[in-house]
Design an enzyme around this catalytic site. Structure first.
Site, PDB file in Angstrom:
ATOM      1  N   LYS A 216       0.829  -1.211   0.000  1.00 45.44           N
ATOM      2  CA  LYS A 216       0.000   0.000   0.000  1.00 45.44           C
ATOM      3  C   LYS A 216       0.863   1.261   0.000  1.00 45.44           C
ATOM      4  CE  LYS A 216      -4.241  -2.226   1.073  1.00 45.44           C
ATOM      5  NZ  LYS A 216      -5.227  -2.707   2.018  1.00 45.44           N
ATOM      6  N   ARG A 252      -2.634 -10.300   5.017  1.00 41.45           N
ATOM      7  CA  ARG A 252      -3.056 -10.379   3.600  1.00 41.45           C
ATOM      8  C   ARG A 252      -1.941  -9.775   2.760  1.00 41.45           C
ATOM      9  NH1 ARG A 252      -5.566  -7.279  -0.289  1.00 41.45           N
ATOM     10  NH2 ARG A 252      -7.183  -8.303  -1.529  1.00 41.45           N
TER      11      ARG A 252
END
Ligand code: HH2
Length: 388
Positions: A216, A252
């Site tokens: 991210k 994740r």
């Protein structure tokens, strides 16, 4: 069926396969079903406990896709994996989840936490699937435009607590649900890092936590590129290890092998420790008992509490540890809150609430009445309850 904690012991890795042309980090890479299947099989062989297959990008600024398009993308992949790779379906649509579960998926990962499609909860409940409830402020199209919170950790926890209650009321057992603060979903860089730093606030809800920090953009920005759209692998691994050390269960990630290697080291450092917070002989005045005089006059009760809290506190950071004074105060408060006829009910209610409040794995609560002479003899009588 196994509880989610049994099925996904800490730490477990969820591999990401986006069958999309436009996902922020692997968009287009796994768009061909054959390539997606090969990637999913590779991730499973590398040690991923589950592979998250998604047919709709939720990156900032994205518009949704139709049910037909989402099905067109994911169904061929799920048909091919058909039960030999454990699959989670990343969708907010009941129709997509239903089809995926029929094709062998075992988990539904809903970034809207059951808010987008009123039918989804029923589909998950009926299939007996695992469920991930994620926090998002706003919606993907606009969520990164000036996200604001007074206190991000408590607001995210309050939201997830409400969604958990909703899911359970819809017939999805709590033991099958995990919670996710939704890194990057309506959050600034500071919000994302604060959520990991204060993961204990989320853990206090008593459910396993899933964290998706992999690649991210906040990671790229902290690592030195102010305009980063994604984050590098090294920074992703660091974020996953930090989240694991603060209590996350499922990570994740896009790069399974590298994360598993790093997590194996973090786990070895933690030393598979199981800490038990112990309180002995807590004297609490209460009005419990079957006899009228017990409820009228009250008496002292003695509590012993064992609370298993994993490795929390091994970091030597006070904020990671369970505060035993807070546990003692909670026992007093819970005893004051209600009058019980039976010690069994009193001890069970306290054990369950301690599990919930402190995110513990196991609680043993022993309660005795020091003022009572059992059968007229010298000694102590009481009960002990162990939860879960
Ligand atoms: N992040 C993304 C998608 N789904 N689900 C959960 N539970 N937690 C997350 O953090 C999460 C998620 C976004 O990442 P990615 O799947 O790589 O991209 P995109 O949404 O663009 O497909």
């Amino acid at each position: 069926m196994l509880t989610i904690e049994e099925r996904f012991p800490r730490p477990s890795v969820m591999g990401v396969v986006n069958v999309t042309p436009d996902s922020f980090s692997d968009g287009g890479v796994h768009y061909e079903p054959g390539v997606a299947v090969t990637a999913a099989r590779r991730m499973h062989a590398e040690g991923a406990a589950i592979v998250d297959v998604g047919g709709e990008s939720t990156r900032p600024g994205s518009d949704g896709v139709s049910v037909e398009e989402e099905l067109r993308r994911v169904v061929p992949v799920l048909e091919d994996l058909a039960g030999d790779v454990p699959v989670s379906i990343d969708t907010a649509k009941a129709e997509v989840a239903r089809r995926a579960l029929e094709l062998g998926a075992v988990m539904v990962n809903d970034v809207t936490a059951l808010r987008a499609d009123p039918e989804l909860a029923g589909v998950v409940a009926e299939a007996g699937a695992y469920l991930c409830l994620m926090h998002m402020q706003g919606e993907p199209r606009t969520m990164q435009v000036d996200p604001r919170y007074e206190d991000v950790a408590s607001e995210v926890a309050a939201f997830l607590e409400e969604r958990l209650t909703f899911a359970v009321a819809q017939g999805i057992p709590e033991e099958r649900i995990c919670l996710d603060p939704g890194i990057g979903f309506g959050k600034t860089l500071e919000h994302n890092f604060e959520l990991v730093r204060r993961l204990d606030v989320l853990l206090a809800l008593g459910r396993p936590v899933l964290i998706g920090f992999s690649r991210k953009s906040s990671l790229g920005r902290v690592a030195g590129d102010p305009d980063a759209k994604t984050g590098p692998l090294s920074a992703s691994v660091a974020a996953a290890v930090a989240a694991y050390e603060r209590g996350a269960t499922i990570l994740r990630v896009h790069d399974v092998r590298e994360h598993l290697e790093a997590l194996a080291v973090a786990r070895a450092v933690a030393g598979n420790v199981v800490i038990t917070v112990e309180l002995r002989g807590l004297r609490v005045f209460g009005r419990h008992g079957v006899h009228e005089h017990e409820q009228r006059d009250g008496q002292d009760f003695l509590f012993d509490v064992d609370l298993e809290v994993g490795d929390r506190g091994t970091s030597d950071r006070i904020e990671d540890a369970v505060d035993y004074s807070a546990v003692a105060r909670a026992v007093q408060e819970l005893s004051d809150a209600h009058r019980y006829d039976l010690l069994e009910a009193l001890a069970t209610a306290i054990a369950d609430e301690l599990l919930r409040r402190f995110g513990a794995q196991r609680a043993v609560v022993r309660v005795t009445k020091p003022g009572v002479r059992p059968g007229g003899l010298e000694g102590l009588a009481g009960v002990s309850v162990s939860r879960p």
